[in-house]
Structure formats: C-alpha cells, structure tokens
Enzyme design. Sequence first.
Site, PDB file in Angstrom:
ATOM      1  N   ASN A 314      31.934  50.994  65.523  1.00 24.35           N
ATOM      2  CA  ASN A 314      31.321  51.008  64.191  1.00 24.35           C
ATOM      3  C   ASN A 314      30.051  51.858  64.145  1.00 24.35           C
ATOM      4  O   ASN A 314      29.606  52.408  65.150  1.00 24.35           O
ATOM      5  CB  ASN A 314      31.041  49.575  63.710  1.00 24.35           C
ATOM      6  N   ILE A 315      29.474  51.928  62.959  1.00 21.68           N
ATOM      7  CA  ILE A 315      28.335  52.821  62.742  1.00 21.68           C
ATOM      8  C   ILE A 315      27.121  52.434  63.571  1.00 21.68           C
ATOM      9  O   ILE A 315      26.326  53.290  63.951  1.00 21.68           O
ATOM     10  CB  ILE A 315      27.952  52.883  61.248  1.00 21.68           C
ATOM     11  N   CYS A 375      39.623  51.512  58.059  1.00 26.59           N
ATOM     12  CA  CYS A 375      38.755  50.809  59.010  1.00 26.59           C
ATOM     13  C   CYS A 375      38.396  49.495  58.332  1.00 26.59           C
ATOM     14  O   CYS A 375      39.295  48.739  57.972  1.00 26.59           O
ATOM     15  CB  CYS A 375      37.548  51.646  59.390  1.00 26.59           C
ATOM     16  N   ASP A 377      35.816  49.083  55.442  1.00 32.29           N
ATOM     17  CA  ASP A 377      35.702  49.352  54.006  1.00 32.29           C
ATOM     18  C   ASP A 377      36.371  50.655  53.583  1.00 32.29           C
ATOM     19  O   ASP A 377      36.354  51.004  52.408  1.00 32.29           O
ATOM     20  CB  ASP A 377      34.231  49.370  53.593  1.00 32.29           C
ATOM     21  N   GLY A 378      36.919  51.386  54.540  1.00 33.57           N
ATOM     22  CA  GLY A 378      37.671  52.584  54.178  1.00 33.57           C
ATOM     23  C   GLY A 378      36.825  53.818  53.981  1.00 33.57           C
ATOM     24  O   GLY A 378      37.240  54.757  53.302  1.00 33.57           O
ATOM     25  N   TRP A 379      35.602  53.827  54.519  1.00 35.27           N
ATOM     26  CA  TRP A 379      34.826  55.069  54.546  1.00 35.27           C
ATOM     27  C   TRP A 379      34.405  55.311  55.988  1.00 35.27           C
ATOM     28  O   TRP A 379      34.958  54.702  56.900  1.00 35.27           O
ATOM     29  CB  TRP A 379      33.636  55.022  53.583  1.00 35.27           C
ATOM     30  N   ASP A 380      33.478  56.173  56.254  1.00 39.96           N
ATOM     31  CA  ASP A 380      33.051  56.493  57.622  1.00 39.96           C
ATOM     32  C   ASP A 380      34.227  56.896  58.500  1.00 39.96           C
ATOM     33  O   ASP A 380      34.719  58.004  58.412  1.00 39.96           O
ATOM     34  CB  ASP A 380      32.269  55.324  58.247  1.00 39.96           C
TER      35      ASP A 380
END
Length: 592
Positions: A314-315, A375, A377-380
């Site tokens: 993750n980020i 992933c 939320d569907g961004w990044d």
Amino acid sequence: MASASIPVYNSSNNPLENSSSHNASRESLKMEPLADCSLLPGEERIIDKDIIYICPFSGALKGKVFITNYRLYFKSADADPAVTLDVPLGAIGRVEKMGGASSRGENSYGLDITCKDMRNLRFALKQEGHSRRDIFDILFKYAFPLSHGLLLFAYLSQEKFEENGWSVYKPMEEFRRQGLPNDKWRVTFINANYELCDTYPTILVVPFKATEEDLRKVCTFRSRGRIPVLSWIHRENQAVICRCSQPLVGMSGKRNKDDERYLDLIREANGTAKLTIYDARPSVNAVANKATGGGYEGDDAYQNAELVFLDIHNIHVMRESLKKLKDIVYPNVEESHWLSSLESTHWLEHIKLVISGAIQVADKISGGNSVVVHCSDGWDRTAQLTSLAMLMLDSHYRTLRGFQRIGHGDKNHADQDRSPIFVQFIDCVWQMTKQFPTAFEFNERLLVTILDHLFSCRFGTFLYNCERARDTNELRSKTVSLWSLVNSDLSFYQNPFYTPESNRVLYPVASMRHLELWVTYYIRWNPRIRQQQQSPVEQRYIELLALRDEYLKKLEELQLSDSSPNSSHLSNSSTPNAASPTQHITHLHTPF
C-alpha cells in the site's frame, strides 16, 4: 480565496509596488535584479534577503535569496562558478525553523526546507532581531497557498502557448479510436452529474447488456461506488481491461447477485472462459480489509472468475520506501555500501512487482482473456497497473500522452496519506524506455519534466484527484496545461531512435538484474555523481539529423530560386536528362 492583489514584502521594510506598477525602476523597488532568472508571466517578486546557503557539497555560501509567488531562487555571491538554486514553491513539502535565538555554533540559526524532489535545503541567518521571521512567514504562506486563502500559482500564471494542451485528451475520441462503442460495449452518461460515483469521469463504457439500473445496484456493492468500467479493448480479440474498487464483502461474507452477474457480462462480452480478477494487494491485506467492510471476490460467489493477488504493497509502504531512498541518495552517496543500502530501501523491489503485475495483465489480454483490476479503492495501484499494461499493449500510448493526477497545496500539506505512486509509475515507464529504446516517441527529458511539474503548481494538469474536482475548480479555463508547454517544442522531448511499430506488444523483463536506479532523476542534485550523458551514438545521430535538415533547407531554397521568373533562362538551357532537385530529394538519407 485570494484577494485581487498579492501583498509584497521586503526585508528592509521599504514599500514595494505590486503588479499594477511593473514599469517602475529597479531603484524605486529597492530590490536587486533576479540574478539570471527570468520571471514567468504572472510571477511577482515578494522578498529578497541576504542569506547563507548551507550547501552539502560546497559548504556555507553567502548570497541572496529571492522569493516570488512561484519560486525560491538563490545565487551565491562569492563562489566561482556561482551556485544557484531554482525551486518551485510547490515542490516544498515542509518548512521548519532551525535553532533558536540562544543557539550556539556557526550557522546554527535559520531554516530547514524539505522538498518533494529528493533534496533538502538549509539556510542560515544572523541571530539578532528575529531575522528569519519575515522569510519564514512568507515562505510558509506562498508554499502552502490554499492554507492561507491564496490561489495556487497555476491560477495566477499568464503564460500563453500556441496550442491548448487541454484538447490533447478527449474521451469520446479515444474510445472511438479503440473501436467503441460496439455491439458488446456501450457508452453511458449515467454519471453526467457525478451522481453514480463522484470520483469517476462523466463518460463511462460498460457492457452493452447492463442497464442503468444494473449499474446503480452494482454501485452499492463497490467501495466508493467505483464499479467495473472499461479502460481499454483489444481490437482483434475484443478482450478488455476493466478497473474498479474492492467489493464490500465484509466479515460476514456478503454477496450481491447484481455484482456477480455484472462481472459475468464482462466475461461473456468476448467469450472469455474465465474472467481474471487481478487484486493488486497482498492477500493478507485483502483479508484484513474485510474488517472494515471491504474484501475480495470469493470462489463461491464468482464461479466464472479466477482471483490473482499481485502482492503490491500500500501507499504507506511505498512512501516509507521512497523516504529511505532519499536518505541514501541525498546529500551524499556512500559508494562503499551502495548496493546493500539500495537493497534496504526495497524501492526496486516495488518497481519490479508493479511491472510484473502489469505484464500479467497485458499477457492475459494478448491471449484473449478479459481482466478486471482493483486494489482497495481502485486508484493508486489500480491506475498504475492498467496504465502500464495499456502502454505495453498499445503503441498509441508510447507517444506524448497524458498521465495521472495528484493533489497540491491544500491544508494537509504534511498529510501522511500522500503517496509516491505517480513517481513510481513514471519510474516504471523509464525502466521500459531503457529496455525498449526505439519503442517510445518521447525521451527521458519528458519524464523528468513531468515529475518536476507534478509538484511545481505552474500548470493545472496535475491538480486535484478527479474530474469532478477539476471541473469544479475550472482548470481548463483558468489554468494552462503542461501539454501546451511540451507541444510548443516537441523536438526537445522526442527520442531520435523512435521507430513506430503499431502492433508490437512490449514485455519488459521484471527482474532485479534488469532494473536500474534512475540516477538522472533521483541523484541529479549531487554534482559528484556524474550525470548520465547523452550517448555518443545518440549525439551523432542527432547531428546527422540536423545535417539532413540543413541540406533539405538548402535544396528547398534551390527549388524556389529555380522556379522564379529570373531563373527561367537557366531551366531552358538545362539538358532534357538532367535530374531536378525534386528527383534528387528521394535519395537523401541518413547513414543509419
């Protein structure tokens, strides 16, 4: 928001003129010329101040710092050659005071500035009379304008370019280029007012058999309402890349018949035997997300699908990895432990996992199987994987086309949820250009320019995170696009070795042995690290192209002079078999 005129400050407390009196003399302004730096249209001087720059490579340097509403500019006074800094204020992530009034030691009182572009800056001032207060307040105010009721510089810029870069991407034109809509996929405007999903664009492509009511029902079972929508379709086998967010399965293992049927419609559109769902997360993270209402597509509910976890972190993990990388490349590079230090950052491991995931997506599509990528939320990570897979599959995207967006300048300028995802994405693109040096129309210079302006706030291209926010803030009408700058001088960003190959799919090698640290971006601020210079072959090729252009220009001049009335007697006297310049032009080639 900001008032009509921006207040102007000066360390000597002399009154300064604002933008309404640009014609005043330098003497009346009580400011020195801005060294070798030309101000951009719309850029205004705020303050200048004598200061000491604590250069990590050259030591303490006396000079003058200039701050405008766009940049911090420093030029040394006594170094030869002069040391300069030119830092867009948008690239500043944090401004801190260094030392106090009672601090001891030389140059212990001043400012620490943390930048988003892999460098930190330290300035020292005299300790008496709160000498840093004015520059600290101004820097803090203009580096984080939205927190102080000011406009981002992109809204103040008066730059003009011949081409409007906002017109480069038009969604309907792009879908038509891909052959859409067709008998299996349709365009829907259900999100025209952002009512279905406030972070999705207004134009979506969905399965032809899915009704608007189906879409609303699926929306309730996907995180943030981000339903599966088409990103790209393979012209021959009609396999598609769809992106979305995680299903809201939760700890109780909820099911949604509408969501299950919707994914089956995606599978049926081109007769895929089993729809492949790529979940970018490590499986343990996906399981843990059930505790907060999320989760993944289980075998029992989605019987015509196979689920593959790609183990991309993750980020928070990515941000920590980039921070470790910054620590080993700036200001000094310890060459004796370089390989172990680089390995400890895990940055290239993350690059490898992202590229490897994109390869799997591209390979499935090439084999005729449709895929869904998500992933949490569907961004990044989702955007990284789908964009890189499309880059591998479609040569159109290897030209000068747009990339992701990122937020700037809000009150959460120290927000720990900020992510290096876009930097990582551009790094992956760079890795591909290294492995396929003739496949991309653009060069490394474009990638560095994009990352520099990702943070600069000079253009509106990377402001805000979704179409709705960009529309609300009127980016297209009130700011300039980065692509306006790029398209004003395309040759500067073009790869001289580019060879168009329309049907070639690129499969880079996602192996640690084939991945490199992008030295010309991450270590470019260190003068002791030799920058990767243009290769002799590339330099010679560019020289030959210039020579060819020169000959063609001379030939054109000869043609014009030959066709003029004064030269008619020359053409009459020529022999019938003499070749004209036009005939000769077809034989002009470079030696390559």
